[in-house]
Enzyme design. Structure first.
Site, mmCIF file in Angstrom:
data_model
loop_
_atom_site.group_PDB
_atom_site.id
_atom_site.type_symbol
_atom_site.label_atom_id
_atom_site.label_comp_id
_atom_site.label_asym_id
_atom_site.label_seq_id
_atom_site.Cartn_x
_atom_site.Cartn_y
_atom_site.Cartn_z
ATOM 1 N N ASN A 60 -50.230 -24.252 -11.065
ATOM 2 C CA ASN A 60 -49.419 -25.158 -10.241
ATOM 3 C C ASN A 60 -50.032 -26.552 -10.350
ATOM 4 O OD1 ASN A 60 -48.062 -26.533 -8.249
ATOM 5 N ND2 ASN A 60 -49.039 -25.449 -6.542
ATOM 6 N N LYS B 52 -48.913 -29.207 -9.119
ATOM 7 C CA LYS B 52 -48.625 -30.034 -7.930
ATOM 8 C C LYS B 52 -48.131 -31.418 -8.367
ATOM 9 C CE LYS B 52 -52.202 -27.542 -5.492
ATOM 10 N NZ LYS B 52 -52.763 -27.303 -4.177
ATOM 11 N N HIS C 173 -44.512 -22.616 -0.977
ATOM 12 C CA HIS C 173 -45.932 -23.005 -1.046
ATOM 13 C C HIS C 173 -46.338 -23.592 0.306
ATOM 14 C CE1 HIS C 173 -49.587 -25.105 -2.205
ATOM 15 N NE2 HIS C 173 -49.629 -24.331 -3.263
ATOM 16 N N GLU D 32 -47.971 -26.084 1.060
ATOM 17 C CA GLU D 32 -47.792 -27.538 1.176
ATOM 18 C C GLU D 32 -46.335 -27.864 1.493
ATOM 19 O OE1 GLU D 32 -49.685 -28.517 -2.552
ATOM 20 O OE2 GLU D 32 -51.579 -27.801 -1.719
ATOM 21 N N GLU E 76 -51.759 -16.777 -0.595
ATOM 22 C CA GLU E 76 -52.585 -17.987 -0.639
ATOM 23 C C GLU E 76 -53.034 -18.358 0.778
ATOM 24 O OE1 GLU E 76 -51.786 -20.453 -4.359
ATOM 25 O OE2 GLU E 76 -50.288 -21.059 -2.902
ATOM 26 N N GLY F 90 -57.452 -25.601 -2.491
ATOM 27 C CA GLY F 90 -58.043 -26.905 -2.787
ATOM 28 C C GLY F 90 -59.338 -27.182 -2.049
ATOM 29 N N SER G 278 -58.368 -21.730 -4.620
ATOM 30 C CA SER G 278 -59.676 -22.030 -5.222
ATOM 31 C C SER G 278 -60.109 -21.013 -6.265
ATOM 32 C CB SER G 278 -60.742 -22.190 -4.137
ATOM 33 O OG SER G 278 -60.419 -23.300 -3.305
#
Ligand code: PEP
Length: 250
Positions: A12, A14, A98, A100, A168, A174, A213
């Site tokens: 991904n 992003k 996701h 985010e 996730e 991250g 991560s």
């Protein structure tokens, strides 16, 4: 990893990547052409690069995915991109829900489910993301939150289609933090049970990716866990040097 399920390692990107970054995608594809991977491999670049990446990697082993689509098929939705548009540009998969998108764009489970249906209508394979926040984990609610997301984000229409779920944990994305192997295995087992309950045999076959991560240093341990059917990789998918060892860890 469950033997009968072919793992998927999906990158991904992003909101990262301009034309020059396509060289990294080409390096990944070239390495897989000379030594094929055991896993399926996908890259999900920003929407602006889907078409160019698909053209440059045409005929190779790397599948192309989008990072999101609108729930609607077309119309007055300024700035949005539809399932048909990303499919037309060359995407075959799409990341949906996701964290985010959920946190920064207010997407709830119902909207994610509508997006899954929009994806299926255009022949895209959804990668549906679920995961708990740190507060939810510390309150002992991780399993319940994730089960709720699986039940509400995955429409029954998935019974007739290929799809993946990505577990996730939000606090691991991250950050360099990861759950313990036992925690990952426990959540993946819970997700499998929820999938089978909801979707029967289709739920038995869907790969459950781990994301958060994943790096070359921890990929082999995570990918060897039961019910871990691949990985969704953010930062470490941006370069061939980091992404290839993760692909080779399957
Ligand atoms: C992600 O973007 O889904 C992700 C898991 O990111 P990272 O690998 O950078 O934690």
């Amino acid at each position: 990893m469950t033997d009968s399920i072919r793992a998927l390692i999906a990158g991904n990107w992003k909101m990262n990547g301009l034309e020059a970054q396509l060289g990294e995608a080409e390096a990944i594809a070239a390495a897989l052409a000379s030594e094929p991977a055991r896993a399926r491999v996908a890259l999900c670049p920003p929407a602006t690069l889907i078409s160019r990446m698909a053209q440059r990697l045409k005929g190779g082993a790397v599948e192309i995915g989008a990072q999101d689509i609108a729930a609607q098929a077309s119309g007055a939705f300024t700035g949005d991109v539809s399932a048909a548009m990303v499919a037309d540009a060359g995407a075959r998969l799409v990341i949906l829900g996701h964290s985010e998108r959920r946190a920064l764009h207010g997407e709830d489970d119902a909207e994610v489910a509508r997006k899954v249906e929009a994806a299926l209508a255009c022949g895209l394979e959804p990668i549906v993301c679920v995961g708990e926040t740190l507060d939810q984990r510390q309150a002992g609610r991780a399993a319940a939150i994730v089960r709720g997301q699986v039940e509400a984000s995955l429409p029954p229409a998935l019974k007739a289609h290929a799809f993946c779920v990505a577990y996730e944990p939000v606090w691991a994305i991250g950050t360099g933090l990861t759950p313990s192997s036992a925690e990952i295995a426990a959540l993946h087992a819970d997700i499998r049970a929820a999938l089978v309950e909801r979707l029967g045999d289709t739920g038995r076959r869907a790969p459950i990716l781990y994301g958060g991560s994943v790096k070359p240093a921890n990929a082999a341990e995570i990918l060897a866990l039961p019910e871990v059917g691949g990985a969704l990789v953010g930062g470490a998918s941006l370069t061939a040097a980091d992404f290839l060892p993760i692909i080779r860890a399957v």
